[in-house]
Design an enzyme around this catalytic site. Structure first.
Site, PDB file in Angstrom:
ATOM      1  N   ASP A  68       0.877  -1.160   0.000  1.00 48.04           N
ATOM      2  CA  ASP A  68       0.000   0.000   0.000  1.00 48.04           C
ATOM      3  C   ASP A  68       0.930   1.230   0.000  1.00 48.04           C
ATOM      4  O   ASP A  68       2.124   1.112   0.330  1.00 48.04           O
ATOM      5  CB  ASP A  68      -0.865  -0.033   1.267  1.00 48.04           C
ATOM      6  N   ASP A 118      -0.146   5.084   0.867  1.00 49.74           N
ATOM      7  CA  ASP A 118      -0.409   6.063   1.931  1.00 49.74           C
ATOM      8  C   ASP A 118      -0.367   5.397   3.304  1.00 49.74           C
ATOM      9  O   ASP A 118      -1.160   4.505   3.581  1.00 49.74           O
ATOM     10  CB  ASP A 118      -1.807   6.690   1.742  1.00 49.74           C
TER      11      ASP A 118
END
Ligand code: BG6
Ligand code: MG
Length: 215
Positions: A9, A11
């Protein structure tokens, strides 16, 4: 089952743009007189821009908003957010993250980004990580955001790997759920560490090197 690829991922895992999302949404919420705090912001992790807006609007007490108005608000938030992203530089990625990504590739693991963000490539470019992943799956190639597994399944497909050979690294509960739904192994970091469903819990990013040994 052997792990051959790692899907990250963005953020809250590679960079900390979550604070920028918060500041940009806060501006919109304040202008509309909607209560919004860091706790509500946690629910936006991994969730698409429009779905994030719907979560913020749960506390809106004004008259019904048209789809057009909602799109306008999301666009406005993105404008604020991108202004904040422009302040990012390679210094916003820690040496630990850079070195771990490089070491994993050196150990023979394929790597991909799996982010719901439509700004993912812009962010990677700002921080000098565009070449750090073998493949990028982001908000521009999906129709459903996490907890739906689409973004991770696409990443696995781009890498040419079966889901069961992939490990997902996530800071959001929605992301851990997406990884599990996709039939992948999951490693939680940051906010997601409290999520019991994750296979691994990382105290720090470089802990990945203790899980993923030389192949
Ligand atoms: C995710 C963030 O990475 O991207 C979410 O965790 C965000 O908070 C989503 O809503 C969509 O981002 P963007 O950049 O397309 O508005
Ligand atoms: Mg995240």
């Amino acid at each position: 089952m052997e792990i051959k690829a790692v899907i990250f991922d963005l953020d809250g895992v590679i960079v900390f743009t979550d604070q920028f999302h918060y500041q940009a949404w806060k501006k919109i919420a304040d202008e509309m007189g909607i209560y919004f705090d860091e706790k509500i912001n946690n629910r936006l992790r991994g969730v698409s821009r429009m779905d994030s807006l719907e979560i913020i609007l749960e506390r809106y007490e004004g008259s019904l908003l048209s789809q057009e108005k909602k799109e306008e608000l999301a666009e406005q938030k993105n404008g604020f957010y991108r202004e904040l992203l422009k302040t990012m530089t390679p210094a916003d990625v820690s040496d630990e993250v850079r070195d771990t990504l490089a070491a994993l590739r050196q150990r023979g693991y394929k790597t991909a980004l799996g982010s719901s963000s439509r700004n993912a490539k812009f962010i990677l470019e700002r921080v000098g990580l565009l070449e750090a992943f073998d493949e990028i799956s982001d908000g521009t190639n999906i129709t459903k955001s996490k907890p739906d597994p689409e973004v991770f399944l696409k990443a696995a497909e781009f890498l040419g790997e079966k889901p069961e050979h992939c490990l997902v690294v996530e800071d959001a509960e929605a992301g851990i759920e997406a990884g599990i739904a996709g039939g992948m192994r999951t490693a939680a970091i940051g906010e997601a560490v409290s999520c019991e469903k994750a296979d691994y819990k990382l105290r720090q990013f470089s802990d990945l090197l203790e899980i993923l040994h030389e192949k």
